[in-house]
Scaffold this motif. Structure first.
Motif, PDB file in Angstrom:
ATOM      1  N   GLY A   1       0.825  -1.198   0.000  1.00 27.55           N
ATOM      2  CA  GLY A   1       0.000   0.000   0.000  1.00 27.55           C
ATOM      3  C   GLY A   1       0.859   1.247   0.000  1.00 27.55           C
ATOM      4  N   PRO A   2       0.330   2.363  -0.507  1.00 26.22           N
ATOM      5  CA  PRO A   2       1.130   3.586  -0.629  1.00 26.22           C
ATOM      6  C   PRO A   2       1.578   4.160   0.703  1.00 26.22           C
ATOM      7  CG  PRO A   2      -1.158   3.989  -1.249  1.00 26.22           C
ATOM      8  CD  PRO A   2      -0.999   2.519  -1.125  1.00 26.22           C
ATOM      9  N   ALA A   3       0.783   4.029   1.753  1.00 25.64           N
ATOM     10  CA  ALA A   3       1.181   4.609   3.043  1.00 25.64           C
ATOM     11  C   ALA A   3       2.435   3.936   3.583  1.00 25.64           C
ATOM     12  CB  ALA A   3       0.033   4.492   4.037  1.00 25.64           C
ATOM     13  N   ALA A   4       2.485   2.603   3.498  1.00 31.19           N
ATOM     14  CA  ALA A   4       3.665   1.882   3.976  1.00 31.19           C
ATOM     15  C   ALA A   4       4.889   2.246   3.154  1.00 31.19           C
ATOM     16  CB  ALA A   4       3.411   0.381   3.921  1.00 31.19           C
ATOM     17  N   ALA A   5       4.719   2.329   1.846  1.00 29.18           N
ATOM     18  CA  ALA A   5       5.843   2.665   0.974  1.00 29.18           C
ATOM     19  C   ALA A   5       6.358   4.070   1.246  1.00 29.18           C
ATOM     20  CB  ALA A   5       5.420   2.533  -0.484  1.00 29.18           C
ATOM     21  N   LEU A   6       5.450   5.019   1.345  1.00 26.06           N
ATOM     22  CA  LEU A   6       5.859   6.405   1.557  1.00 26.06           C
ATOM     23  C   LEU A   6       6.529   6.564   2.920  1.00 26.06           C
ATOM     24  CD1 LEU A   6       5.598   9.005  -0.155  1.00 26.06           C
ATOM     25  CD2 LEU A   6       3.618   9.598   1.223  1.00 26.06           C
ATOM     26  N   GLY A   7       5.988   5.912   3.933  1.00 27.06           N
ATOM     27  CA  GLY A   7       6.595   5.979   5.254  1.00 27.06           C
ATOM     28  C   GLY A   7       7.991   5.397   5.276  1.00 27.06           C
ATOM     29  N   GLU A   8       8.194   4.288   4.566  1.00 25.02           N
ATOM     30  CA  GLU A   8       9.527   3.674   4.511  1.00 25.02           C
ATOM     31  C   GLU A   8      10.532   4.604   3.842  1.00 25.02           C
ATOM     32  OE1 GLU A   8      11.127  -0.689   3.322  1.00 25.02           O
ATOM     33  OE2 GLU A   8      10.113   0.401   1.703  1.00 25.02           O
ATOM     34  N   ILE A   9      10.116   5.216   2.748  1.00 20.60           N
ATOM     35  CA  ILE A   9      11.013   6.134   2.043  1.00 20.60           C
ATOM     36  C   ILE A   9      11.351   7.332   2.924  1.00 20.60           C
ATOM     37  CG2 ILE A   9      11.288   7.601   0.008  1.00 20.60           C
ATOM     38  CD1 ILE A   9       9.157   5.709  -1.338  1.00 20.60           C
ATOM     39  N   ALA A  10      10.344   7.887   3.589  1.00 23.37           N
ATOM     40  CA  ALA A  10      10.575   9.045   4.448  1.00 23.37           C
ATOM     41  C   ALA A  10      11.552   8.712   5.574  1.00 23.37           C
ATOM     42  CB  ALA A  10       9.249   9.537   5.023  1.00 23.37           C
ATOM     43  N   THR A  11      11.392   7.557   6.185  1.00 26.58           N
ATOM     44  CA  THR A  11      12.295   7.141   7.259  1.00 26.58           C
ATOM     45  C   THR A  11      13.715   6.969   6.737  1.00 26.58           C
ATOM     46  OG1 THR A  11      10.517   6.052   8.466  1.00 26.58           O
ATOM     47  CG2 THR A  11      12.751   5.338   8.967  1.00 26.58           C
ATOM     48  N   ALA A  12      13.848   6.345   5.568  1.00 26.91           N
ATOM     49  CA  ALA A  12      15.170   6.140   4.989  1.00 26.91           C
ATOM     50  C   ALA A  12      15.857   7.467   4.684  1.00 26.91           C
ATOM     51  CB  ALA A  12      15.057   5.288   3.730  1.00 26.91           C
ATOM     52  N   ILE A  13      15.094   8.426   4.169  1.00 24.38           N
ATOM     53  CA  ILE A  13      15.662   9.746   3.873  1.00 24.38           C
ATOM     54  C   ILE A  13      16.163  10.414   5.147  1.00 24.38           C
ATOM     55  CG2 ILE A  13      14.993  12.100   3.203  1.00 24.38           C
ATOM     56  CD1 ILE A  13      13.276  10.850   1.002  1.00 24.38           C
ATOM     57  N   ARG A  14      15.352  10.362   6.209  1.00 27.99           N
ATOM     58  CA  ARG A  14      15.780  10.963   7.474  1.00 27.99           C
ATOM     59  C   ARG A  14      17.046  10.303   7.999  1.00 27.99           C
ATOM     60  NH1 ARG A  14      10.225  10.652   8.647  1.00 27.99           N
ATOM     61  NH2 ARG A  14      10.584   8.834   9.990  1.00 27.99           N
ATOM     62  N   ASN A  15      17.122   8.988   7.897  1.00 23.89           N
ATOM     63  CA  ASN A  15      18.286   8.276   8.417  1.00 23.89           C
ATOM     64  C   ASN A  15      19.551   8.619   7.645  1.00 23.89           C
ATOM     65  OD1 ASN A  15      16.689   7.029  10.323  1.00 23.89           O
ATOM     66  ND2 ASN A  15      16.441   5.133   9.183  1.00 23.89           N
ATOM     67  N   VAL A  16      19.432   8.688   6.324  1.00 32.13           N
ATOM     68  CA  VAL A  16      20.604   9.026   5.514  1.00 32.13           C
ATOM     69  C   VAL A  16      21.059  10.452   5.808  1.00 32.13           C
ATOM     70  CG1 VAL A  16      21.388   9.459   3.148  1.00 32.13           C
ATOM     71  CG2 VAL A  16      20.100   7.389   3.671  1.00 32.13           C
ATOM     72  N   HIS A  17      20.104  11.348   5.918  1.00 32.61           N
ATOM     73  CA  HIS A  17      20.460  12.740   6.209  1.00 32.61           C
ATOM     74  C   HIS A  17      21.104  12.877   7.580  1.00 32.61           C
ATOM     75  CE1 HIS A  17      19.607  16.888   7.632  1.00 32.61           C
ATOM     76  NE2 HIS A  17      20.026  17.194   6.426  1.00 32.61           N
ATOM     77  N   ALA A  18      20.566  12.171   8.567  1.00 28.95           N
ATOM     78  CA  ALA A  18      21.116  12.256   9.922  1.00 28.95           C
ATOM     79  C   ALA A  18      22.528  11.699   9.997  1.00 28.95           C
ATOM     80  CB  ALA A  18      20.212  11.500  10.888  1.00 28.95           C
ATOM     81  N   ALA A  19      22.825  10.728   9.137  1.00 29.79           N
ATOM     82  CA  ALA A  19      24.144  10.099   9.171  1.00 29.79           C
ATOM     83  C   ALA A  19      25.172  10.837   8.329  1.00 29.79           C
ATOM     84  CB  ALA A  19      24.032   8.656   8.675  1.00 29.79           C
ATOM     85  N   ALA A  20      24.731  11.836   7.544  1.00 27.00           N
ATOM     86  CA  ALA A  20      25.656  12.542   6.659  1.00 27.00           C
ATOM     87  C   ALA A  20      26.625  13.390   7.468  1.00 27.00           C
ATOM     88  CB  ALA A  20      24.881  13.419   5.684  1.00 27.00           C
ATOM     89  N   PRO A  21      27.900  13.397   7.075  1.00 28.02           N
ATOM     90  CA  PRO A  21      28.867  14.233   7.797  1.00 28.02           C
ATOM     91  C   PRO A  21      28.601  15.709   7.531  1.00 28.02           C
ATOM     92  CG  PRO A  21      29.871  13.270   5.841  1.00 28.02           C
ATOM     93  CD  PRO A  21      28.517  12.642   5.986  1.00 28.02           C
ATOM     94  N   VAL A  22      28.965  16.544   8.452  1.00 26.88           N
ATOM     95  CA  VAL A  22      28.852  17.989   8.321  1.00 26.88           C
ATOM     96  C   VAL A  22      30.248  18.562   8.237  1.00 26.88           C
ATOM     97  CG1 VAL A  22      28.017  20.118   9.360  1.00 26.88           C
ATOM     98  CG2 VAL A  22      26.707  18.001   9.632  1.00 26.88           C
ATOM     99  N   ASP A  23      30.497  19.329   7.162  1.00 26.65           N
ATOM    100  CA  ASP A  23      31.849  19.885   7.012  1.00 26.65           C
ATOM    101  C   ASP A  23      32.034  21.111   7.877  1.00 26.65           C
ATOM    102  OD1 ASP A  23      30.755  22.106   5.717  1.00 26.65           O
ATOM    103  OD2 ASP A  23      31.132  21.324   3.710  1.00 26.65           O
TER     104      ASP A  23
END
Length: 225
Positions: free
Chosen positions: A198-220
């Motif tokens: 279903g679209p809600a599960a898919a969209l939620g998974e993508i949103a969580t993955a985006i947040r995790n990648v952004h949070a793990a990104a180094p800051v120069d």
């Protein structure tokens, strides 16, 4: 356009494109809950080619379900009906379409730009005043650049230019890779609508993955992640 500022990069957000809409009722009923479950900045409404009045009626039927959540409603093409339909802007494919649409959209509405096959076209869109540039979408023949090429274009744009860049993702891996490359927004469509969960599960998974990648990104040292 000027170079990127050195402020910390905000968490990238989702940009959801609808299937081609012929009957707006089912989508209008499902969108509020779907958009409430993820950080969706905008919804791109795709319309069947028809007479202006019919297309305006469809957009007006969808507008409350989208705009009440705080998301912007953009129409794929058709800048001539944006104001009458109560939309927030339009997505234009190609430089000529962007140039033609700007007088009717600016300064009050959003003009997004896609179909930018070269760096020159991308820079031209920015110079004209596009509110964002999109990389990675399919062309009229259904072809799209390789993920590596999209990553390269996003990284180049994110480093040098101020208007936001959007990566069109057809997989969860592409969504996270594009965020890591520098995308400010990730455009998704069939990745959400065709998911068996279903679209809600898919969209939620993508949103969580985006947040995790952004949070793990180094800051120069300048504060830019």
């Amino acid at each position: 356009m000027s170079g990127k500022t050195t402020s910390a990069r905000p968490t990238p957000r989702l940009y959801l494109a609808t299937p081609v809409v012929t009957d707006p009722a089912p989508l209008a009923a499902s969108l509020p809950a779907l958009l409430a479950g993820a950080d969706v900045a905008a919804v791109l409404v795709r319309l069947t080619e028809s007479d202006p009045r019919s297309m305006i009626t469809i957009v007006k039927a969808l507008a409350p379900a989208i705009q009440s959540t705080g998301a912007a409603l953009l129409i794929d093409g058709h800048p001539d009906i944006v104001a009458r339909a109560g939309a927030d802007g339009a997505h234009l494919t190609g430089i000529a379409a962007l140039e033609d649409a700007l007088p009717s959209l600016k300064p009050d509405r959003i003009a997004g730009s896609g179909g930018l096959s070269t760096r020159h076209d991308s820079m031209r869109a920015g110079e004209l005043g596009a509110d964002y540039v999109l990389f990675g979408e399919r062309d009229a023949q259904g072809r799209r650049p390789s993920p590596d090429a999209v990553n390269e274009r996003l990284a180049w744009w994110a480093e040098l230019f101020e208007p936001p860049c959007v990566g069109y993702a057809v997989s969860l891996k592409e969504a996270t890779d594009f965020v890591a490359a520098g995308a400010d927004f990730v455009l998704v469509d069939d990745l959400v609508w065709s998911d068996a969960r279903g679209p809600a599960a898919a969209l939620g998974e993508i949103a969580t993955a985006i947040r995790n990648v952004h949070a793990a990104a180094p800051v120069d040292a300048a504060g830019q992640s």
